[in-house]
Design a protein around this motif. Structure first.
Motif, PDB file in Angstrom:
ATOM      1  N   HIS A  34       0.822  -1.208   0.000  1.00 23.30           N
ATOM      2  CA  HIS A  34       0.000   0.000   0.000  1.00 23.30           C
ATOM      3  C   HIS A  34       0.858   1.260   0.000  1.00 23.30           C
ATOM      4  N   ILE A  35       0.195   2.402   0.014  1.00 23.44           N
ATOM      5  CA  ILE A  35       0.881   3.691  -0.115  1.00 23.44           C
ATOM      6  C   ILE A  35       1.861   3.946   1.038  1.00 23.44           C
ATOM      7  N   ALA A  38       4.913   2.249   0.052  1.00 21.82           N
ATOM      8  CA  ALA A  38       5.506   3.020  -1.043  1.00 21.82           C
ATOM      9  C   ALA A  38       6.351   4.175  -0.511  1.00 21.82           C
ATOM     10  N   ASP A  96       4.533  -3.673  -8.574  1.00 17.05           N
ATOM     11  CA  ASP A  96       4.220  -2.358  -8.007  1.00 17.05           C
ATOM     12  C   ASP A  96       5.439  -1.438  -7.998  1.00 17.05           C
ATOM     13  N   LEU A 100       6.787   2.001  -9.847  1.00 18.32           N
ATOM     14  CA  LEU A 100       7.106   3.247  -9.139  1.00 18.32           C
ATOM     15  C   LEU A 100       8.538   3.703  -9.402  1.00 18.32           C
ATOM     16  N   ILE A 272      -0.911   0.179  -3.770  1.00 15.98           N
ATOM     17  CA  ILE A 272      -0.034   0.818  -4.751  1.00 15.98           C
ATOM     18  C   ILE A 272      -0.607   0.664  -6.155  1.00 15.98           C
ATOM     19  N   SER A 281       3.391   6.968 -11.570  1.00 14.95           N
ATOM     20  CA  SER A 281       4.499   6.916 -10.611  1.00 14.95           C
ATOM     21  C   SER A 281       5.004   8.295 -10.200  1.00 14.95           C
ATOM     22  N   ILE A 284       2.874   9.995  -7.486  1.00 13.54           N
ATOM     23  CA  ILE A 284       3.008   9.275  -6.215  1.00 13.54           C
ATOM     24  C   ILE A 284       4.357   9.581  -5.577  1.00 13.54           C
TER      25      ILE A 284
END
Length: 463
Positions: A34-35, A38, A96, A100, A272, A281, A284
């Motif tokens: 998840h974020i 990240a 993921d 990113l 993500i 990407s 984020i």
């Protein structure tokens, strides 16, 4: 260059040599990343890329926890094996984080691949009378490590058995933690003390020491790992080696959602994959780097939209630079580049302050766009600027979507046709070409005497 210790109250700094060894606690592979994951991994990605930009070799180890109660429970729920669950989410992890633009670690050790290392570690702690065998497993005796609490600034006599500390009557002390858990349920391994599986904390100690040595440079993870995970790692590792475990500890602040903690019960976890599919990407990464890494940051659609606006400015800057054609030289740009470059580097050297580093980066972006708007951007200056611009992009992990030669030729031909139609006052037909270019995510900017184009990244959330 010095990287300040961000957690303790000491004045320790890390004198950077030709090689830096970093261990980052990775994810437990039972669900989507998840974020919050990240943000932690993106911060360390920037640290690594900055060090490497200074020609410093970085050995970067990031583990996968692939044996854990959460994985076992997920396997039971889905009527499958622990191996299938962990393999599935390890692959999704790579999907993921490749998406990113995170550089892959030097090595991704898995707990299940290091059971012998873990058992040898536990054996030595038992021999030193720092660990003991109980009816439920092998436990570390916290009272045998007088410095326990030095990372989290907690005192042993003030700690109480609570939600984060497993209550077990077989322990000699409520604070003692499991090194090996007896079990007759798969996955399990034989050991001198009984069949079972390792505890969570011992996995990271065994793997970090195996790959990076008994005393390495930087250990990090999310801020929620300070206690008990990293505190326990220090206790067992320094008891094992009698040496300082890690020189520097870095902990990344949590990501909240509209002011609330992410949780499954609230249904507000942002995977993500979800944010990548909607925002891409670059947006984020800008969001994750927008505050000081040690502080919490709040995820909201409004903040993402703000970062999207900033990213559009970055795209404009890049294409203004590559389209610059005037050959005159302002003579002042070298000083500007040097000053902004130093500001950027100093920000990262001062406790990886990505917020200030981004401020320096956007100062350069703003200056370029202003020069272009004033028709003062020339090709000589642009060539100097773009080197520094791309250096910063690389360190921040931001990527401008590239144009293939064939695409460039097609776009240039369409723009030439449009300009001719405008000269012939065929404005409707010229507008039709602009509309076709918009469908290709190409935005036209009319300058005095010329039209340049910008390839805009397609952001799903924008439509």
């Amino acid at each position: 260059m010095k990287l300040q210790d961000t957690l303790s109250n000491s004045e320790q700094t890390l004198e950077v040599s030709k090689k830096i060894r970093i261990y980052l606690c990775g994810v437990t592979v039972y669900d989507e990343s998840h974020i919050g994951h990240a943000r932690t991994i993106i911060v360390f990605d920037v640290l690594r890329k900055y060090l490497e930009s200074k020609k410093i070799e970085v050995e970067f180890i990031q583990n996968f926890t692939d044996v854990d109660d959460k994985i076992i429970n997920r396997a039971k729920t889905e009527n499958t094996t622990v191996e299938q669950i962990s393999s599935r989410y390890i692959q999704r992890y790579f999907n993921d984080f490749d998406g990113l633009n995170v550089k892959r670690a030097t090595n991704y050790p898995k707990a299940t691949e290091h059971i012998e290392d873990i058992k040898n570690f536990i054996r030595k702690l038992i021999e030193k009378n720092i660990a003991y065998v109980s009816k439920n497993g092998v436990y570390f005796s916290v009272s045998k490590f007088p410095e326990y609490g030095k990372l989290s600034k907690k005192k042993i006599d003030e700690l109480q058995s609570g939600a984060r500390i497993e209550i077990d009557e077989a322990k000699k002390d409520p604070l003692d933690f499991a090194l090996w858990k007896f079990s007759d349920e798969n996955p399990l391994w034989d050991s001198p003390w009984g069949k079972g599986r390792p505890g969570w904390h011992i996995e990271c100690s065994a793997m970090s020491i195996k790959y990076l040595g008994e005393n390495f440079d930087i250990h990090g993870g999310g801020r929620d790992l300070i206690f008990p995970h990293h505190e326990n790692e220090i206790a067992q590792s320094e008891s094992y080696t009698t040496k300082q475990f890690a020189k520097i500890w870095m902990h990344v602040g949590m990501v909240t959602i509209n002011g609330e903690k992410m949780s499954k019960s609230l249904g507000n976890i942002k995977s993500i994959k979800h944010v990548l599919d909607n925002w891409g990407s670059n947006i984020i990464r800008l969001f994750c780097l927008s505050g000081h890494y040690s502080k919490p940051i709040d995820y909201s659609e409004e903040l993402l939209k703000e970062n999207l606006i900033k990213w559009r400015q970055v795209e404009s800057c890049y294409y203004e630079l590559i389209h610059a054609s005037n050959s005159s030289d302002s003579g002042e740009i070298k000083l500007l580049i040097n000053n902004i470059g130093k500001e950027f580097d100093n920000s990262l050297e001062s406790d990886i302050n990505t917020h200030l580093a981004l401020s320096a980066f956007f100062k350069l972006v703003k200056e370029v766009n202003h020069m272009a708007a004033e028709e003062k951007l020339n090709s000589s200056d642009a060539k100097r600027i773009i080197q520094e611009f791309e250096r910063m992009l690389d360190i921040l992990g931001l990527v401008i979507p590239k144009i293939t030669p064939d695409e460039k030729k097609e776009i240039d031909n369409m723009i030439t046709s449009r300009e001719q139609l405008r000269k012939e006052k065929k404005f409707q037909e010229a507008d039709n070409i602009r509309d076709k270019l918009n469908e290709m995510n190409i935005e036209l900017i009319d300058h005095k005497g010329k039209t340049i184009w910008i390839r805009k990244e397609k952001i799903t959330a924008e439509t």
